[in-house]
Design an enzyme around this catalytic site. Structure first.
Site, short mmCIF file in Angstrom:
data_model
loop_
_atom_site.label_atom_id
_atom_site.label_comp_id
_atom_site.label_asym_id
_atom_site.label_seq_id
_atom_site.Cartn_x
_atom_site.Cartn_y
_atom_site.Cartn_z
N ARG A 33 9.51 1.20 -3.94
CA ARG A 33 10.24 0.99 -2.68
C ARG A 33 10.94 2.26 -2.18
O ARG A 33 12.04 2.20 -1.60
CB ARG A 33 11.29 -0.13 -2.81
CG ARG A 33 10.74 -1.47 -3.12
CD ARG A 33 9.90 -2.06 -2.00
NE ARG A 33 9.40 -3.34 -2.39
CZ ARG A 33 8.23 -3.53 -3.04
NH1 ARG A 33 7.42 -2.51 -3.31
NH2 ARG A 33 7.86 -4.74 -3.39
N SER A 52 13.80 -9.55 -0.08
CA SER A 52 14.64 -9.14 -1.21
C SER A 52 15.72 -8.17 -0.74
O SER A 52 15.39 -7.16 -0.13
CB SER A 52 13.79 -8.46 -2.28
OG SER A 52 12.87 -9.39 -2.80
N GLU A 86 17.50 -2.67 -1.35
CA GLU A 86 16.15 -2.42 -0.83
C GLU A 86 16.21 -2.41 0.70
O GLU A 86 15.54 -1.61 1.36
CB GLU A 86 15.19 -3.52 -1.31
CG GLU A 86 13.79 -3.33 -0.78
CD GLU A 86 12.79 -4.34 -1.34
OE1 GLU A 86 12.91 -4.75 -2.51
OE2 GLU A 86 11.89 -4.72 -0.56
C1 LIG Z 1 10.70 -13.16 4.20
C2 LIG Z 1 10.47 -11.72 3.85
C3 LIG Z 1 9.65 -11.41 2.78
C4 LIG Z 1 9.43 -10.06 2.44
N1 LIG Z 1 8.60 -9.78 1.40
C5 LIG Z 1 8.38 -8.48 1.06
C6 LIG Z 1 7.49 -8.14 -0.02
O1 LIG Z 1 6.89 -9.00 -0.63
N2 LIG Z 1 7.35 -6.83 -0.32
C7 LIG Z 1 8.00 -5.83 0.37
O2 LIG Z 1 7.81 -4.65 0.05
N3 LIG Z 1 8.83 -6.13 1.40
C8 LIG Z 1 9.04 -7.40 1.76
N4 LIG Z 1 9.88 -7.70 2.80
C9 LIG Z 1 10.58 -6.60 3.48
C10 LIG Z 1 9.85 -6.05 4.73
O3 LIG Z 1 8.97 -7.00 5.25
C11 LIG Z 1 9.06 -4.79 4.41
O4 LIG Z 1 9.91 -3.80 3.93
C12 LIG Z 1 8.34 -4.26 5.67
O5 LIG Z 1 7.43 -3.26 5.28
C13 LIG Z 1 9.27 -3.69 6.73
O6 LIG Z 1 8.51 -3.45 7.92
P1 LIG Z 1 9.21 -3.51 9.35
O7 LIG Z 1 8.22 -3.12 10.37
O8 LIG Z 1 9.88 -4.80 9.56
O9 LIG Z 1 10.29 -2.34 9.17
P2 LIG Z 1 11.76 -2.31 9.79
O10 LIG Z 1 12.60 -3.34 9.14
O11 LIG Z 1 11.67 -2.31 11.27
O12 LIG Z 1 12.23 -0.88 9.28
C14 LIG Z 1 12.46 -0.66 7.90
C15 LIG Z 1 12.72 0.83 7.69
O13 LIG Z 1 11.54 1.54 8.04
C16 LIG Z 1 11.83 2.49 9.06
N5 LIG Z 1 10.67 2.51 9.96
C17 LIG Z 1 10.04 1.45 10.54
N6 LIG Z 1 9.00 1.89 11.29
C18 LIG Z 1 9.00 3.23 11.19
C19 LIG Z 1 8.17 4.26 11.74
N7 LIG Z 1 7.13 3.99 12.54
N8 LIG Z 1 8.46 5.55 11.42
C20 LIG Z 1 9.49 5.85 10.61
N9 LIG Z 1 10.31 4.92 10.05
C21 LIG Z 1 10.07 3.65 10.35
C22 LIG Z 1 13.08 2.00 9.75
O14 LIG Z 1 13.80 3.06 10.34
C23 LIG Z 1 13.84 1.37 8.59
O15 LIG Z 1 14.58 2.35 7.90
C24 LIG Z 1 10.09 -9.03 3.18
C25 LIG Z 1 10.91 -9.36 4.26
C26 LIG Z 1 11.10 -10.70 4.62
C27 LIG Z 1 11.96 -11.01 5.79
#
Ligand SMILES: Cc1cc2nc3c(=O)[nH]c(=O)nc-3n(C[C@H](O)[C@H](O)[C@H](O)COP(=O)(O)OP(=O)(O)OC[C@H]3O[C@@H](n4cnc5c(N)ncnc54)[C@H](O)[C@@H]3O)c2cc1C
Length: 303
Positions: free
Chosen positions: A172, A223, A294
């Site tokens: 992560r 998480s 995380e």
């Molecule tokens: C119900 C649920 C279950 C989940 N299960 C998992 C799992 O099994 N495994 C896991 O790893 N995660 C899990 N997550 C967490 C999350 O889904 C992941 O971390 C996901 O990859 C985040 O993507 P996002 O587009 O929502 O990022 P965001 O939440 O929008 O951003 C997260 C971070 O990434 C940065 N970011 C986003 N896009 C960019 C870009 N284009 N360039 C630079 N930085 C950027 C943001 O600035 C921020 O710091 C879960 C979340 C939920 C709500």
């Protein structure tokens, strides 16, 4: 409008002022961002970064907001929400723009007869968010299948191509958590027709069932903490210190999964952070382990 708002509006007519960030994250928490921009072209992102640097406006890039906790007072800067979703298949790989959802990436891969990403079924968020945080589940992390990526440098907005090694991936974690740059696209390795559609469907159904059994419904960021180790996941540790079901304000630690912090409706970021602090203290006291977030906590003044 103040001068900066006028400058923004003149250069970027689509700019939104005072946009509530709770509308843009799965927690449903957060005050307003001074400036918010839903970007649908890569050129807009480049121009926005140059503009933000010129006027010394802090900025962050987000995808679906599924791994973010915004501040109750919002963000004194610019939030760029990447909405660019194009997906292109090659012989044994797929290139996806940062705003493509992981769900769409899996669906399209299967449609085109590819395997390799089905273990991510149910992983919310975009390609950008996943590449940033080395997201993963069921034994497949971004670090295992990312070939290359296109980024924008933080201060110049200049495009550059990097390979997997550039990210210095750990659990992560990527280098972008220390030195933020914007991800425009990423290319992942795939296999052609290794599994038949029936086998793929079975794997995905099992994973979906596991998620439904283990994870609560409701507004969360998945998480909240990283797992200190495989034997001692954060959810287990939080359970052991009897904090499942603990509530502060409208924030609650799920009774189903100790590492899921829920917004019951109207929770503040401070409610969530107070619960997190309590969990950290109890786990440290009992196990001597330091829980590390995380979820990305975004301070009001920027990172
Ligand atoms: C119900 C649920 C279950 C989940 N299960 C998992 C799992 O099994 N495994 C896991 O790893 N995660 C899990 N997550 C967490 C999350 O889904 C992941 O971390 C996901 O990859 C985040 O993507 P996002 O587009 O929502 O990022 P965001 O939440 O929008 O951003 C997260 C971070 O990434 C940065 N970011 C986003 N896009 C960019 C870009 N284009 N360039 C630079 N930085 C950027 C943001 O600035 C921020 O710091 C879960 C979340 C939920 C709500």
């Amino acid at each position: 409008m103040n001068n900066l708002q006028l400058e923004f509006k003149a250069s970027f007519p689509k700019i939104i002022f005072n946009e509530p960030l709770k509308k843009h994250c799965t927690f449903g928490i957060g005050g307003a961002a001074d400036f918010f921009y839903p970007a649908t072209k890569n050129k807009e992102i480049k121009d926005l970064i140059r503009f933000a640097n010129k006027y010394k406006v802090p900025f962050i890039t987000i995808g679906k907001g599924s791994n973010i906790l915004f501040h109750d007072h919002g963000f004194r800067g610019l939030v760029i929400n990447i909405k660019i979703e194009k997906i292109t298949f090659h012989k044994d790989s797929v290139e996806a723009e940062a705003g493509a959802s992981i769900a769409k990436l899996i669906f399209e891969s299967i449609k085109h007869g590819f395997n390799g990403l089905e273990k991510w079924v149910g992983l919310p968020g975009t390609v950008g968010g996943a590449v940033f945080g080395n997201a993963g589940c069921n034994g497949l992390e971004v670090k295992d299948c990312l070939i290359k990526s296109t980024l924008l440098e933080a201060f110049t907005g200049k495009e550059k191509k990097v390979d997997n090694k550039y990210f210095r991936y750990k659990y992560r974690h990527s280098i972008l958590k220390e030195e933020p740059e914007t991800i425009l696209s990423a290319t992942f390795r795939l296999q052609k027709n290794k599994l038949n559609p029936e086998e793929q469907r079975k794997i995905m159904e099992e994973i979906q069932k596991f998620r439904l059994d283990q994870q609560p419904k409701g507004s969360s960021s998945g998480s909240f903490f990283k797992n200190p180790s495989k034997d001692q996941p954060a959810g287990y540790l939080i359970d052991q210190v009897h904090l499942k079901g603990q509530q502060i304000g409208q924030a609650k630690i799920s009774e189903k999964h100790g590492n899921f912090f829920l917004n019951l409706g109207g929770a503040t970021a401070q409610d969530i952070l107070s619960l997190a602090q309590l969990a950290k203290e109890k786990v440290k006291e009992r196990f001597g382990l330091v829980l590390e977030e995380e979820v990305r906590i975004i301070p009001e003044q920027g990172l």
